[in-house]
Write a protein that holds these residues in place. Structure first.
Motif, mmCIF file in Angstrom:
data_model
loop_
_atom_site.group_PDB
_atom_site.id
_atom_site.type_symbol
_atom_site.label_atom_id
_atom_site.label_comp_id
_atom_site.label_asym_id
_atom_site.label_seq_id
_atom_site.Cartn_x
_atom_site.Cartn_y
_atom_site.Cartn_z
ATOM 1 N N ARG A 5 0.829 -1.210 0.000
ATOM 2 C CA ARG A 5 0.000 0.000 0.000
ATOM 3 C C ARG A 5 0.863 1.260 0.000
ATOM 4 N NH1 ARG A 5 -3.606 -3.182 2.130
ATOM 5 N NH2 ARG A 5 -5.719 -3.043 1.404
ATOM 6 N N GLU A 6 1.918 1.271 0.780
ATOM 7 C CA GLU A 6 2.812 2.440 0.805
ATOM 8 C C GLU A 6 3.419 2.679 -0.573
ATOM 9 O OE1 GLU A 6 4.506 2.523 5.363
ATOM 10 O OE2 GLU A 6 5.386 1.118 3.935
ATOM 11 N N MET A 7 3.823 1.606 -1.231
ATOM 12 C CA MET A 7 4.394 1.744 -2.575
ATOM 13 C C MET A 7 3.337 2.245 -3.554
ATOM 14 S SD MET A 7 7.101 -1.447 -2.860
ATOM 15 C CE MET A 7 5.808 -2.650 -3.045
ATOM 16 N N ARG A 8 2.114 1.741 -3.421
ATOM 17 C CA ARG A 8 1.023 2.159 -4.314
ATOM 18 C C ARG A 8 0.695 3.637 -4.094
ATOM 19 N NH1 ARG A 8 -1.048 2.892 -8.757
ATOM 20 N NH2 ARG A 8 -3.288 2.885 -8.897
ATOM 21 N N GLU A 14 3.244 10.242 -7.432
ATOM 22 C CA GLU A 14 4.279 10.611 -8.397
ATOM 23 C C GLU A 14 3.866 10.416 -9.856
ATOM 24 O OE1 GLU A 14 7.748 8.451 -7.182
ATOM 25 O OE2 GLU A 14 8.146 9.824 -5.534
ATOM 26 N N ASP A 15 2.663 9.901 -10.104
ATOM 27 C CA ASP A 15 2.205 9.638 -11.470
ATOM 28 C C ASP A 15 1.864 10.946 -12.176
ATOM 29 O OD1 ASP A 15 0.957 8.872 -13.837
ATOM 30 O OD2 ASP A 15 -0.072 7.176 -12.899
ATOM 31 N N ILE A 24 -6.345 12.088 -5.951
ATOM 32 C CA ILE A 24 -7.132 12.130 -4.716
ATOM 33 C C ILE A 24 -8.189 11.030 -4.727
ATOM 34 C CG2 ILE A 24 -8.835 13.505 -3.435
ATOM 35 C CD1 ILE A 24 -7.092 15.987 -4.183
ATOM 36 N N ALA A 25 -8.856 10.837 -5.857
ATOM 37 C CA ALA A 25 -9.887 9.797 -5.959
ATOM 38 C C ALA A 25 -9.295 8.409 -5.714
ATOM 39 C CB ALA A 25 -10.574 9.862 -7.320
ATOM 40 N N GLU A 26 -8.138 8.137 -6.308
ATOM 41 C CA GLU A 26 -7.501 6.825 -6.117
ATOM 42 C C GLU A 26 -7.053 6.635 -4.669
ATOM 43 O OE1 GLU A 26 -4.822 5.134 -8.921
ATOM 44 O OE2 GLU A 26 -5.668 6.270 -10.594
ATOM 45 N N PHE A 61 -1.367 11.399 4.780
ATOM 46 C CA PHE A 61 -0.240 12.283 4.496
ATOM 47 C C PHE A 61 -0.226 12.652 3.012
ATOM 48 C CE2 PHE A 61 4.219 12.934 3.238
ATOM 49 C CZ PHE A 61 4.513 14.044 4.031
ATOM 50 N N ALA A 62 -0.410 11.662 2.149
ATOM 51 C CA ALA A 62 -0.411 11.910 0.701
ATOM 52 C C ALA A 62 -1.581 12.809 0.310
ATOM 53 C CB ALA A 62 -0.472 10.589 -0.062
#
Length: 78
Positions: A5-8, A14-15, A24-26, A61-62
């Protein structure tokens, strides 16, 4: 070591092909899934150290980094 999950979450943030709204939706989808799994874990005999709290912290955080506002909570929200 980073969780899947952290990697995702990092991958989404960064995409460059996604708009901020899409990111935000994802992230909200991941947040919702993690909250559901956290609730399920709290209602079962799973240990307190299930990792969902850390995943939720990373997603929040993201979302904050992207400027997402906290969604309004209804009466049924936790």
């Amino acid at each position: 070591m980073a969780t899947f999950r952290e990697m995702r979450v990092l991958e989404i943030v960064e995409d460059g092909s996604l708009t901020t709204e899409q990111k935000i939706a994802e992230l909200r989808e991941i947040e919702s899934e993690a909250r559901g799994l956290q609730r399920a874990a709290s209602e079962s005999s799973m240990g307190d150290e299930d990792g969902w709290q850390d995943d939720l912290r990373q997603v929040r955080f993201a979302l904050d980094k992207l400027g997402a506002k906290e969604p309004k909570k209804g009466a049924a929200s936790l």
